[in-house]
Write a protein that holds these residues in place. Sequence first.
Motif, short mmCIF file in Angstrom:
data_model
loop_
_atom_site.label_atom_id
_atom_site.label_comp_id
_atom_site.label_asym_id
_atom_site.label_seq_id
_atom_site.Cartn_x
_atom_site.Cartn_y
_atom_site.Cartn_z
N TRP A 191 -8.82 2.31 -1.29
CA TRP A 191 -7.97 1.44 -0.62
C TRP A 191 -9.08 0.59 0.39
O TRP A 191 -8.84 -0.66 0.30
CB TRP A 191 -7.14 1.78 0.02
N GLY A 192 -9.66 1.26 1.18
CA GLY A 192 -10.78 0.71 2.01
C GLY A 192 -11.75 -0.11 1.58
O GLY A 192 -12.05 -1.25 2.09
N THR A 193 -12.26 0.40 0.38
CA THR A 193 -13.31 -0.39 -0.06
C THR A 193 -12.74 -1.84 -0.53
O THR A 193 -13.44 -2.95 -0.41
CB THR A 193 -13.92 0.50 -1.39
N GLU A 194 -11.67 -1.56 -1.50
CA GLU A 194 -11.04 -2.86 -1.97
C GLU A 194 -10.87 -3.91 -0.64
O GLU A 194 -10.93 -5.12 -0.70
CB GLU A 194 -9.80 -2.43 -2.66
N TYR A 195 -10.35 -3.27 0.28
CA TYR A 195 -9.92 -3.97 1.40
C TYR A 195 -11.03 -4.79 2.06
O TYR A 195 -10.83 -5.82 2.22
CB TYR A 195 -9.24 -3.24 2.56
N PHE A 196 -12.31 -4.34 2.25
CA PHE A 196 -13.50 -4.84 2.97
C PHE A 196 -14.08 -5.66 1.94
O PHE A 196 -14.58 -6.99 2.25
CB PHE A 196 -14.30 -3.78 3.30
N TYR B 73 -7.84 8.00 -2.27
CA TYR B 73 -7.15 6.72 -2.32
C TYR B 73 -7.30 5.82 -1.07
O TYR B 73 -7.60 4.82 -1.33
CB TYR B 73 -5.35 7.25 -2.03
N LEU B 74 -7.54 6.71 0.04
CA LEU B 74 -8.07 6.04 1.19
C LEU B 74 -9.17 5.08 1.03
O LEU B 74 -9.60 4.33 1.38
CB LEU B 74 -8.18 6.82 2.54
N ILE B 75 -10.33 6.04 0.76
CA ILE B 75 -11.71 5.37 0.04
C ILE B 75 -11.41 4.43 -0.87
O ILE B 75 -12.13 3.22 -0.29
CB ILE B 75 -12.48 6.42 -0.32
N THR C 272 0.81 -1.39 0.08
CA THR C 272 0.05 -0.08 0.22
C THR C 272 0.84 1.37 -0.01
O THR C 272 0.58 1.91 -0.97
CB THR C 272 -0.97 0.01 1.19
N LYS D 119 -11.88 -8.68 1.97
CA LYS D 119 -11.91 -9.35 3.53
C LYS D 119 -13.39 -10.06 3.25
O LYS D 119 -13.25 -11.30 3.93
CB LYS D 119 -12.06 -8.30 4.39
N TYR E 34 0.85 4.04 -3.24
CA TYR E 34 0.45 5.34 -3.02
C TYR E 34 1.56 6.26 -3.15
O TYR E 34 1.24 7.32 -3.84
CB TYR E 34 0.24 5.34 -1.49
#
Length: 140
Positions: A114-119, A110-112, A73, A122, A77
């Motif tokens: 990344w967070g979406t992809e992460y969840f 980027y955070l949004i 990450t 998961k 980034y």
Amino acid sequence: MDLKTKFIIRALLGFSLGMIIGAIMYVLSVNDNEPVDKVFLLMQLFGSGIMGIVGNGGAIVYDFEDWGLGRATFTHYIVTFFTMLSISEILGWFSHDILLIVVLAFSFVYLIIWGTEYFVWKKEIRQMNRQLGLLKGEQE
């Protein structure tokens, strides 16, 4: 599929999507009374395509098995961020007086993403583990 092939596919897709986004941004920013500056348009499209290559193709770092999520990450980034800054400086995407806002907006988006992809991943891993558990239970 090997990493080289994955990168090429992702880079081509990223370049195409980047150009589409660049074309949309160009159309939205141009005054209807202005003639189309073809050289400027091509430069904008190429710059947007390069951003797509780096953003989407560069996501290959997440496939490096010996890299952790944090390292991948951070690397993605930083490379994406500095590419965006370089291209925006060359093509004049942002004035220097709003640079802090651009940095914050880029980091937030980027955070949004990344967070979406992460969840999403998961959830998919949880589902795969459940299916493995069911298979394991059936075999015993």
